[in-house]
Structure formats: C-alpha cells, structure tokens
Design an enzyme around this catalytic site. Structure first.
Site, mmCIF file in Angstrom:
data_model
loop_
_atom_site.group_PDB
_atom_site.id
_atom_site.type_symbol
_atom_site.label_atom_id
_atom_site.label_comp_id
_atom_site.label_asym_id
_atom_site.label_seq_id
_atom_site.Cartn_x
_atom_site.Cartn_y
_atom_site.Cartn_z
ATOM 1 N N ARG A 61 0.807 -1.224 0.000
ATOM 2 C CA ARG A 61 0.000 0.000 0.000
ATOM 3 C C ARG A 61 0.839 1.272 0.000
ATOM 4 N NH1 ARG A 61 -2.804 -3.945 1.858
ATOM 5 N NH2 ARG A 61 -0.823 -4.428 2.785
ATOM 6 N N THR A 62 1.814 1.330 0.898
ATOM 7 C CA THR A 62 2.523 2.607 1.060
ATOM 8 C C THR A 62 3.268 2.959 -0.230
ATOM 9 O OG1 THR A 62 2.728 2.091 3.392
ATOM 10 C CG2 THR A 62 4.056 3.905 2.582
ATOM 11 N N LYS A 90 25.649 -4.299 -1.767
ATOM 12 C CA LYS A 90 27.116 -4.334 -1.859
ATOM 13 C C LYS A 90 27.753 -3.636 -0.669
ATOM 14 C CE LYS A 90 26.828 -3.542 -6.861
ATOM 15 N NZ LYS A 90 27.165 -2.527 -7.879
ATOM 16 N N ARG A 111 11.581 4.032 3.127
ATOM 17 C CA ARG A 111 11.183 3.069 4.171
ATOM 18 C C ARG A 111 12.408 2.231 4.507
ATOM 19 N NH1 ARG A 111 6.010 -0.923 4.328
ATOM 20 N NH2 ARG A 111 5.108 1.024 5.048
ATOM 21 N N HIS A 139 5.585 5.756 11.563
ATOM 22 C CA HIS A 139 5.040 5.639 10.202
ATOM 23 C C HIS A 139 4.098 6.835 10.028
ATOM 24 C CE1 HIS A 139 3.570 4.109 6.525
ATOM 25 N NE2 HIS A 139 3.255 2.883 6.861
HETATM 26 C C1 NCD Z 1 1.950 -1.068 8.124
HETATM 27 C C2 NCD Z 1 3.464 -0.969 8.194
HETATM 28 O O1 NCD Z 1 4.157 -1.208 7.217
HETATM 29 O O2 NCD Z 1 3.937 -0.629 9.264
HETATM 30 N N1 NCD Z 1 1.471 -1.318 6.831
HETATM 31 C C3 NCD Z 1 1.240 -0.287 5.990
HETATM 32 O O3 NCD Z 1 2.047 0.609 5.821
HETATM 33 N N2 NCD Z 1 0.060 -0.264 5.351
HETATM 34 C C4 NCD Z 1 1.390 -2.007 9.122
HETATM 35 C C5 NCD Z 1 1.927 -3.399 9.181
HETATM 36 O O4 NCD Z 1 2.736 -3.805 8.343
HETATM 37 O O5 NCD Z 1 1.500 -4.100 10.103
#
Ligand code: NCD
Length: 307
Positions: A61-62, A90, A111, A139
């Site tokens: 999703r993100t 590397k 991320r 997040h």
């Molecule tokens: C979350 C994450 O990556 O922290 N997912 C997301 O971004 N939609 C929640 C999760 O992975 O549990």
C-alpha cells in the site's frame, strides 16, 4: 549539506497542527474534485518533479499509493523495493545512497528498518524526504491517513477512547497514530499480551500530553467502550520466534459488543487478527484508509515539493 528549511516529514511531530490542517484540506479537495488543480499541471511537463521511492523493507500500500499519488499530481517516479538489487546489497551506506538519489530526484520517500534513519536523513539530505516507515518506530503518513479517515466519520473532539490492540511494542503505525491523536482528556487503552505491550517510556510520553493511559491484556475488558479500535498484526519480521496466535482475532461477534458509532482501523496487511466477516460492517473503515492514502500522500507530496 543538509538544509534546515527542508520540509522533511520523518515523524508526526515534524508537522504543526496548522500544517496538518492544510494537508487535510488539500487531500479533501483532491478527493472531492480530482487532481486537476495540482500545481504541477500548470508547469511544463518536462519540468515535472521526480519523486524517488526507496523501499528497503516490504510494502504494498505505502509504495503503490505514493507512486499513484505522485503520478496523479503530474510528477514522475523512480525507485526500488528490492534492496537486494541495489548497491545497499554491496554495502553502500544510507548516506551515500541519499546523496546519489537526490542527484536524480526532487523528493525522496524512504522506508527502512534501521532506527538511525531519521538522524542520517536530517544530517545529509538536501532534498525533502518523507518517511514511509522506520523500523518499529514511526510511520507518519499512515497516522495522517488514519486521522484523516477518522475525521471523515467523526469530529475528533467526540473521540474519548482509543484502543490499540495487538503487537503494540513493534507497531510503528500505532506509535505515530497515538502521538497524533494524543490530547488532554483522551483515554488510550493499550491491549496486548505482556510480551507485546508498550513500555513505560511511551506511557510517560503520552501521559505528558495530558492523556489517560490504561494497559490491558484482554480485548473483552474494553470492547464495549471503544470509540476507535486500531488492530495491529503480529509484526513477524521483528520477532525471532513466531508471534502468531498470541492474541485472539476480532470478528463479527466482537463487533456485536461494540457501540454503534465505533470505528475500526487496520493499516493492513492483515494476517488473521481481523476477520474478513467484519468487512461489510459500516464500523470497519479499513478500505477507506487504503483509498485515502492516495489523497493524503498526494497533498503531502505537493506540500513538500512547493516549499
Ligand atoms: C503497516 C506498516 O508497514 O507498518 N502497513 C502499511 O504501511 N500499510 C502495518 C503493518 O505492516 O502491520
């Protein structure tokens, strides 16, 4: 050399409340009227900003919603989601990866698991960076879309009791969401098996905002009084042993004990802790969260790119 005027969004505290209101207002405009008012549509397409998506940890999703948001705004995207195919495999350090990517892109979305990531970004980045999640710590964009989605249903002032349920110790979504919602008079109940419960440091942080904090180990203790229920999956990737089935699943029977105007959130992916038999219940807003991710992230990207 890092520029202190850059609009980095690495944690929810990087945004002032009036900035969040501006971002939500714009996200609502995109949702209601489409993206044709994006400032980048007025520009020469050759000058369209490039947004780099650097995902060192898995994402569906993100990453896809940032990519969609950027493209809907009229930006272009580059990036990776398999660090094994990049120079980090590397041994390249984040400092160098950032300095390289910012030669190509106008903004970065990162991320990464390592908790020093925000510090490295602040030290070296010369282009704006949005965190798409740092380890088990923060997040921020998930929290923003959570609160945006709650506000579509209820005035935040009517939310008195927020319950977080599941693998709390490792939940960056929960930490960011609670930080964003914390205010005087609100009560947070943290429901988790002992090994997954929050630590005293976080309790103190939230109490310092004037909020009440309760800890429970069974959802039955609070379910009838929930305004917002946020369910978190076992964060398997952060455990050495298998953390599944350490807490009971929420299903339609659990829903039958909740108030009619309660709201249920889950950032997804779900892995058994929230039964799909709840999906048609109007109190579940988990797919509204998914949809709103695009509008909120578009508003945020436009905001950081136009500073
Ligand atoms: C979350 C994450 O990556 O922290 N997912 C997301 O971004 N939609 C929640 C999760 O992975 O549990």
């Amino acid at each position: 050399m890092s520029d202190t005027n850059l609009r980095h969004v690495l944690g929810v505290k990087d945004l002032a409340s009036n900035e969040i209101e501006t971002i939500f207002y714009r996200a609502r405009e995109f949702k209601e009227k489409g993206f044709s008012s994006s400032v980048f549509y007025q520009q020469d397409p050759a000058k369209a900003p490039i947004v780099a998506l650097a995902f060192f940890e898995p994402s569906t999703r993100t990453k896809l919603s940032f990519d969609t948001a950027a493209q809907r705004l009229g930006c272009k995207t580059i990036g990776f989601d398999n660090p094994a195919s990049t120079s980090s495999a590397k041994g390249e350090q984040l400092e160098d990866t950032i300095k390289v990517i910012e030669q190509y892109a106008d903004a970065l979305v990162i991320r990464r698991k390592e908790h020093d990531t925000p510090e490295v970004i602040k030290r070296v980045a010369s282009k704006p960076v949005i965190s798409a999640g740092v380890g088990s710590q923060e997040h921020p964009t998930q929290a923003l879309l959570d609160v945006f989605t709650i506000k579509e249903r209820r005035d935040l002032e009517t939310i008195d009791h927020v319950v977080s349920y599941g693998d709390l110790a490792n939940s960056r979504t929960m930490f960011s969401q609670v930080r964003l919602l914390a205010r005087e008079g609100i009560t947070f109940s943290f429901v988790a098996p002992k090994q997954m419960q929050i630590n005293d440091e976080f309790v103190d942080e939230i109490k310092a905002e004037g909020a009440q904090v309760n800890l429970f180990d069974r959802i039955d203790d609070v379910i009838e009084d929930v305004d917002v229920l946020h369910i978190i999956r076992p964060q398997k990737e952060r455990w050495d042993s298998d953390p599944t089935e350490m807490y009971s699943a929420i299903n339609i029977d659990t829903f039958s004990r909740m108030k009619d105007d309660a709201i249920v959130l889950h950032a997804l992916p779900r892995t058994g802790e929230l039964s799909p038999d709840t999906d048609d219940d109007p109190r579940s807003i988990i797919f509204d969260q998914v949809a709103n991710g695009v509008f909120v992230r578009a508003a945020l990207l436009e905001w950081i790119l136009t500073a």
